[in-house]
Each structure stands twice: as C-alpha cells, then as structure tokens.
Design a protein around this motif. Structure first.
Motif, PDB file in Angstrom:
ATOM      1  N   UNK A 142     -14.931 -13.852 -27.785  1.00 17.48           N
ATOM      2  CA  UNK A 142     -14.096 -13.379 -26.688  1.00 17.48           C
ATOM      3  C   UNK A 142     -12.657 -13.837 -26.866  1.00 17.48           C
ATOM      4  N   UNK A 143     -12.121 -13.655 -28.065  1.00 19.68           N
ATOM      5  CA  UNK A 143     -10.738 -14.037 -28.322  1.00 19.68           C
ATOM      6  C   UNK A 143     -10.167 -13.203 -29.458  1.00 19.68           C
ATOM      7  N   UNK A 144      -8.842 -13.072 -29.469  1.00 23.15           N
ATOM      8  CA  UNK A 144      -8.142 -12.426 -30.569  1.00 23.15           C
ATOM      9  C   UNK A 144      -7.826 -13.459 -31.645  1.00 23.15           C
ATOM     10  N   UNK A 145      -7.836 -13.034 -32.898  1.00 21.38           N
ATOM     11  CA  UNK A 145      -7.492 -13.912 -34.017  1.00 21.38           C
ATOM     12  C   UNK A 145      -6.304 -13.359 -34.773  1.00 21.38           C
ATOM     13  N   UNK A 146      -5.414 -14.231 -35.271  1.00 26.48           N
ATOM     14  CA  UNK A 146      -4.264 -13.757 -36.055  1.00 26.48           C
ATOM     15  C   UNK A 146      -4.714 -13.182 -37.387  1.00 26.48           C
ATOM     16  N   UNK A 147      -3.871 -12.339 -37.966  1.00 25.87           N
ATOM     17  CA  UNK A 147      -4.170 -11.687 -39.242  1.00 25.87           C
ATOM     18  C   UNK A 147      -4.524 -12.707 -40.317  1.00 25.87           C
ATOM     19  N   UNK A 148      -3.877 -13.889 -40.260  1.00 24.88           N
ATOM     20  CA  UNK A 148      -4.087 -14.917 -41.280  1.00 24.88           C
ATOM     21  C   UNK A 148      -5.500 -15.479 -41.275  1.00 24.88           C
ATOM     22  N   UNK A 149      -6.244 -15.243 -40.173  1.00 24.17           N
ATOM     23  CA  UNK A 149      -7.593 -15.790 -40.069  1.00 24.17           C
ATOM     24  C   UNK A 149      -8.661 -14.698 -40.111  1.00 24.17           C
ATOM     25  N   UNK A 150      -8.296 -13.555 -40.677  1.00 24.25           N
ATOM     26  CA  UNK A 150      -9.238 -12.436 -40.771  1.00 24.25           C
ATOM     27  C   UNK A 150      -9.454 -12.085 -42.240  1.00 24.25           C
ATOM     28  N   UNK A 151     -10.724 -11.983 -42.642  1.00 21.97           N
ATOM     29  CA  UNK A 151     -11.075 -11.618 -44.021  1.00 21.97           C
ATOM     30  C   UNK A 151     -12.223 -10.623 -43.971  1.00 21.97           C
ATOM     31  N   UNK A 152     -12.442  -9.948 -45.111  1.00 19.32           N
ATOM     32  CA  UNK A 152     -13.582  -9.043 -45.192  1.00 19.32           C
ATOM     33  C   UNK A 152     -14.884  -9.828 -45.166  1.00 19.32           C
ATOM     34  N   UNK A 153     -15.897  -9.251 -44.537  1.00 21.24           N
ATOM     35  CA  UNK A 153     -17.201  -9.899 -44.494  1.00 21.24           C
ATOM     36  C   UNK A 153     -17.786  -9.990 -45.905  1.00 21.24           C
ATOM     37  N   UNK A 154     -18.286 -11.156 -46.295  1.00 19.25           N
ATOM     38  CA  UNK A 154     -18.869 -11.287 -47.645  1.00 19.25           C
ATOM     39  C   UNK A 154     -20.165 -10.503 -47.804  1.00 19.25           C
ATOM     40  N   UNK A 155     -20.750 -10.066 -46.698  1.00 18.88           N
ATOM     41  CA  UNK A 155     -22.025  -9.350 -46.762  1.00 18.88           C
ATOM     42  C   UNK A 155     -21.901  -7.863 -46.470  1.00 18.88           C
ATOM     43  N   UNK A 156     -20.708  -7.432 -45.981  1.00 21.29           N
ATOM     44  CA  UNK A 156     -20.530  -6.023 -45.627  1.00 21.29           C
ATOM     45  C   UNK A 156     -19.050  -5.661 -45.770  1.00 21.29           C
ATOM     46  N   UNK A 157     -18.717  -4.883 -46.775  1.00 19.10           N
ATOM     47  CA  UNK A 157     -17.316  -4.533 -47.038  1.00 19.10           C
ATOM     48  C   UNK A 157     -16.692  -3.675 -45.949  1.00 19.10           C
ATOM     49  N   UNK A 158     -17.513  -3.124 -45.078  1.00 20.40           N
ATOM     50  CA  UNK A 158     -17.003  -2.291 -43.991  1.00 20.40           C
ATOM     51  C   UNK A 158     -16.695  -3.089 -42.725  1.00 20.40           C
ATOM     52  N   UNK A 159     -16.930  -4.411 -42.776  1.00 23.35           N
ATOM     53  CA  UNK A 159     -16.696  -5.254 -41.595  1.00 23.35           C
ATOM     54  C   UNK A 159     -15.730  -6.381 -41.930  1.00 23.35           C
ATOM     55  N   UNK A 160     -15.140  -6.939 -40.875  1.00 24.15           N
ATOM     56  CA  UNK A 160     -14.231  -8.074 -41.016  1.00 24.15           C
ATOM     57  C   UNK A 160     -14.724  -9.222 -40.148  1.00 24.15           C
ATOM     58  N   UNK A 161     -14.438 -10.425 -40.598  1.00 23.28           N
ATOM     59  CA  UNK A 161     -14.812 -11.619 -39.829  1.00 23.28           C
ATOM     60  C   UNK A 161     -13.580 -12.516 -39.712  1.00 23.28           C
ATOM     61  N   UNK A 162     -13.648 -13.469 -38.762  1.00 19.64           N
ATOM     62  CA  UNK A 162     -12.587 -14.476 -38.679  1.00 19.64           C
ATOM     63  C   UNK A 162     -13.048 -15.744 -39.386  1.00 19.64           C
TER      64      UNK A 162
END
Length: 559
Positions: A142-162
């Motif tokens: 329930x929070x927004x994360x800055x771009x610097x803390x967002x990467x592609x999911x190591x298990x799904x290239x179509x998703x992003x994680x913080x």
C-alpha cells in the motif's frame, strides 16, 4: 553490547511499549508473535520493577488489501471481515500469555477521530496539498516506490517488483493529497544525530541516516487514495472523494492508545481514556508519550523512522522516545512461504509444547540484528533442557531426604552459609562464585531485558542453573548431614528461587509453578526478594511426597 549507564538513562519510572498494529488480512504468524513477545517481556519487566507501564498492540484494519481480501473471501463487507479476523490476533496473545493493556483497532471511534485531527493539524500548517501522483504502486505494501527501487521480477519478465519488500508493483497515476516529506530531510537527520538512541540498535540508526543522507531529496508522500478505488478507509476531512492513506491512519494508533492528539497538546489525559490506562490515572498522556518505545520489524523501518516522525513534526507534536527494530524469522534457514510448505503455525507449536517453552525458545534463539531460524527439534530440546536442568534441580533438592524449610530457617537470616564449606576449599570457592553470580544477575538482566537483549539474559540464567547443578553434584548433599547438607540445598534453591522471580516476565506460568513448588508466597515474588537471604519463609512443604512436578517431559511432535 549496551552499557549499564546508557540503558538506565534510557528508562524512567513510566513506560509505554507498542507492537506494530498487525494487518488482519490473514492468520497471525511467527513474526507477529515475536514482536508481541518482545513487548510483553519488556512490559512485564517494568511492572516487576514497580514502574507504571502500558503495553499496546492491535490491528490495522483499513486499506486496499483488506478490501480486496474481504471480497476474495466472500464477506459482505470489509468490516465483517476484520471483525472476524482481529480475534485471531487476540487469541494468539491469549494462548502465548501476552498481556497487553489495550488492543486498539483502527476502526475504533476514538482512533478514527484522532486520524482526522492529525490530518487537520498537518493540513492547516501547510504540509498537505493536492496534486497528481504517477509512479510504481504496490498493492501489498500500500505504498508508492521510487523508480530507483523498482526492478523486473526475476521469475516473470512481464512483472516488476520493488527492492524493499520484493512485492509486485504496477505503474499508476491518480489525483491524491501529498505530504511535504521533502521539507523534513535535514530536520530528520539532525534529530536522529542529536538523539542517538532514537533508533535502536545502532546499525539500524546508521542505515536510516545513510538512506536519508544518500537521497538527493526526499520525495513528497502520497497520503490519500481516491474513494472510487479505495472504499474501505477513513475519509479525508472535508473531501469525501478521497480516503486517507493507510499508513497515515495506522501510525496514529500509537497516540490514540494513550489519550489522543488533544491530550498531547494539553498534557492532560481525557477521562474517557482512563479505561484504557488501567491503574495509572496520575500519569498524563504526555508522560506516556515521552516514554513510548515502538518495537517493529525491519521491513517497516522507513514508515516508523522517517514518515512517522515527519508527520509528528508537521503537526508540531512531540516524538516518541525511540524505535526498536528487530529482524525476522526463517524456517530451517529459508524464508517462510506457503508454496514451500515451511510456514510455522505458532498456535500449533504452543498447543503441543506449551507457551513457556515457545517463549523461551524464541527469546533465546534470536537477537535484534540477525534473523532467527525456527527449527522444531530445537524447540523440543529447549523444553527438554528446562525439564532436565532446572526442573530436575528443584526435584532433587525437594527430595524426601532433605528439608528445605529447615535449611531456609538456618541460613536465610545470617551470614554463615560460606562457613559451612570451610573444610572443603573447592566447594567454598564454587559457593562464593555462585553467590557472586546471584548478586549480579538482577542488574544484568535489567540491562539486557530493558534493551531487548533477551538472548544474553537467558544465557545468564542457563549459566547459573548449570553452576547450581554442578555444585550440587560435586557437593553430594545426599552423603552429608546437618548444616552442611542444608547449606547445599539452601544455596541451590536460592538460585532457583531468584531465577524464578527474575524469569516471571519470560516464562510466567513455569516461573509461577517453580515458585509454588518451593512454597514461595505470592507477595514475595518481586525484585526486592531477588537476592540471597531476602526470603526467610519458604519451603514449608517442599519435601513432602507427591508434589506435582513443575514441568513434564514430552516427546517431539510427529510432523
């Protein structure tokens, strides 16, 4: 290691300790129990010392996660959902013997009113404004994360994680209210540097400072969500189209629980809140707040050490005394997850091994800075050691061959204990060492428990138990008679009596049974009696046959 001078300066005659309020979107887990247990032991120790103490915990019941979970589970409303699940957290506290003074829910009317007051103070002072927010949003956090803390999911290239919680994020844009977090960077840095005990342990304080100083600027924080998306939340005062961000809501519980926003401003506790403050009507809300310690998990450190202080500064309210940050629990060295099937059910463990064994295990096998590792065989071994070392020491000394009451009547009121071993230099030296350990242990345990170093405290306890067992084995009281026999029995049972008093906050039920076993009066179980010779009136029927054992052996559960 914490110096005694520092730890005593940290404390006062008034204490308020809090867990995070827990999100009731699923059953409570081991991490919830650990936070609660740290607070419970801390609170019980303050009470044992005769201090005014409060311990508050509760549930964080608003937000999108609750809204989604209630719909997914077929509940008619989020309220019906949380009304059912919050009881699971109360039940965990009950079975684990965690004794809070208030269980607060963010749906409580006094809390809803206080969140609105906190909002207005921040808004009126110019620290909340309207704007558009675009960014990476995590539903789970329930929070927004800055771009610097967002990467592609190591298990799904179509998703992003913080990179903070590793939860999924999605890019999202919406109109919100914002909190001017950017205005507080230098003020937060100065406060943390000027108050080095505000974040504890020091490694966590340094982590927060590095984060604050490393960021070119703190981003303003979105503190509301559109009512069209978030229906289950507190309405923004004067704007029904927005709901208050769940963390702005949740963090305010700490103030609500000891009297509310107004009471911090006036310094007076409203009469309506006395029902939550137990037998402490003379302590003001401001005093409670100045002596408030938040105990939190490391995953929510930013919310409690950056956002929360900034909200309070914006509202011109005082900050709590400090924030204590603990690590997490693994299962056999691996993060717990349902997919791996290694999630530990604390209720199941307590039901089989008992609350005291579970409490001791968690406190002994953890430290604030490192993740704990739950292994059921080690929990079983902990219980077995309590039986074989401590329980057996008491059982042997309470055997029919001895007379504890006679030993107490001889040695409690005079200084002749050591002279009983004059003819045996090795035993005399061992007795003197044990007496020195018993004289030092109340102070050392105070320092350790007051600074959440429970592992060190329990190592002290085990050391004295081991010394007592070794002393008895070497002294061979069954081969002695008269005052020599009584001296051995008395010293060993003084060790058990003193440790049982000191361990009441840790193992409340077992400590009571150990004290009952040697007939210690209930009124003589305070810290004033935790020294050799302080109690001259116990052991009357300790050596009678047929007395119940304090703790029974149990085979390891078949999993």
């Amino acid at each position: 290691m914490i110096s005694r001078v520092w730890s005593r300066r940290w404390l006062s005659k008034v204490s308020h300790v809090t867990t995070p309020i827990f999100y009731p979107n699923a059953k409570p887990h081991l991490g919830h129990l650990y936070s609660s247990l740290l607070c419970d032991v801390f609170h019980r120790w303050q009470v044992l010392e005769g201090k005014e103490s409060l311990f508050t915990t509760g549930t964080d019941e608003h937000g999108l996660k609750i809204q989604i979970a209630s719909e997914k589970n077929g509940f008619a409303s989020p309220r019906e959902f949380v009304d059912k699940l919050y009881n699971d957290f109360i039940e965990l506290d009950r079975v684990s013997n965690v004794k809070f003074t208030r269980f607060i829910r963010t749906t409580d009317p006094d809390h809803v009113a206080n969140v609105a007051k906190l909002w207005r103070l921040c808004y009126e002072r110019g620290f909340i404004y309207q704007g558009e927010h675009k960014g990476w949003y995590s539903v789970s956090d329930e929070t927004f994360y800055p771009e610097s803390k967002v990467v592609k999911s190591p298990t799904d290239n179509n998703k992003y994680i913080n990179t903070e919680s590793n939860n999924e994020v999605v890019y999202h844009a919406e109109n919100n209210y914002f909190f001017k977090l950017s205005a507080f960077k230098e003020r937060l840095i100065k406060y943390i540097r000027d108050n080095p005990s505000f974040i504890y342990p020091a490694t966590k304080r340094d982590q927060v400072l590095r984060e604050l100083e490393g960021e070119s600027n703190l981003q303003d924080l979105s503190v509301s969500r559109p009512s069209s998306r978030l229906k289950w939340g507190i309405e923004v005062p004067g704007d029904p189209s927005q709901r208050i961000y769940v963390w702005f809501d949740a963090l305010c519980n700490y103030v609500t629980s000891i009297g509310g926003i107004d009471s911090l401003v006036t310094g007076e506790t409203p009469q309506t809140n006395l029902k939550y403050l137990g037998n402490h009507p003379k302590v003001s809300s401001r005093q409670w707040w100045q002596n408030t310690t938040h105990v939190i998990g490391k995953d929510i450190i930013r919310f409690h050490t950056i956002y929360w202080p900034a909200f309070l500064m914006a509202a011109d309210l005082p900050l709590p005394r400090n924030v204590v940050v603990h690590s997490h629990w693994l299962s056999k060295g691996v993060k717990m997850s349902k997919s791996l099937g290694n999630v530990v059910d604390p209720l199941l463990m307590i039901d089989y091994y008992g609350a005291d064994a579970m409490r001791w295990f968690l406190l002994e096998n953890s430290q604030l800075e490192d993740d704990g590792d739950f292994q059921e065989n080690k929990l079983h071994n902990t219980r077995e050691l309590l039986v074989s070392k401590w329980g057996n020491l008491v059982n042997r000394c309470c055997g029919a061959k001895f007379n504890l009451h006679r030993a107490v009547s001889i040695f409690a009121s005079n200084d002749s204990l050591i002279s009983a071993f004059e003819d045996e230099p090795a035993l005399k030296k061992a007795a003197e060492q044990l007496l020195n350990e018993l004289a030092a242990v109340p102070s050392s345990m105070n320092d350790q428990i007051s600074t959440f170093q429970t592992r060190l405290a329990l190592r002290n306890v085990w050391s004295i138990i081991d010394q007592s067992n070794t002393f008895m084995q070497e002294a061979k009281p069954w081969a002695k008679s008269g005052t020599q026999q009584d001296a051995v029995i008395y010293l060993c049972m003084e060790a058990s009596r003193i440790l049982s008093i000191l361990c009441q906050p840790i193992i409340p039920t077992l400590a009571t049974r150990l004290l009952n076993r040697i007939d210690v009066s209930p009124e003589r179980r305070t810290l004033a009696y935790a020294k050799v010779g302080a109690d001259d009136f116990y052991g009357h029927h300790a050596n009678d046959k047929g007395r119940e054992l304090p703790l029974q052996r149990k085979v390891q559960r078949e999993s």
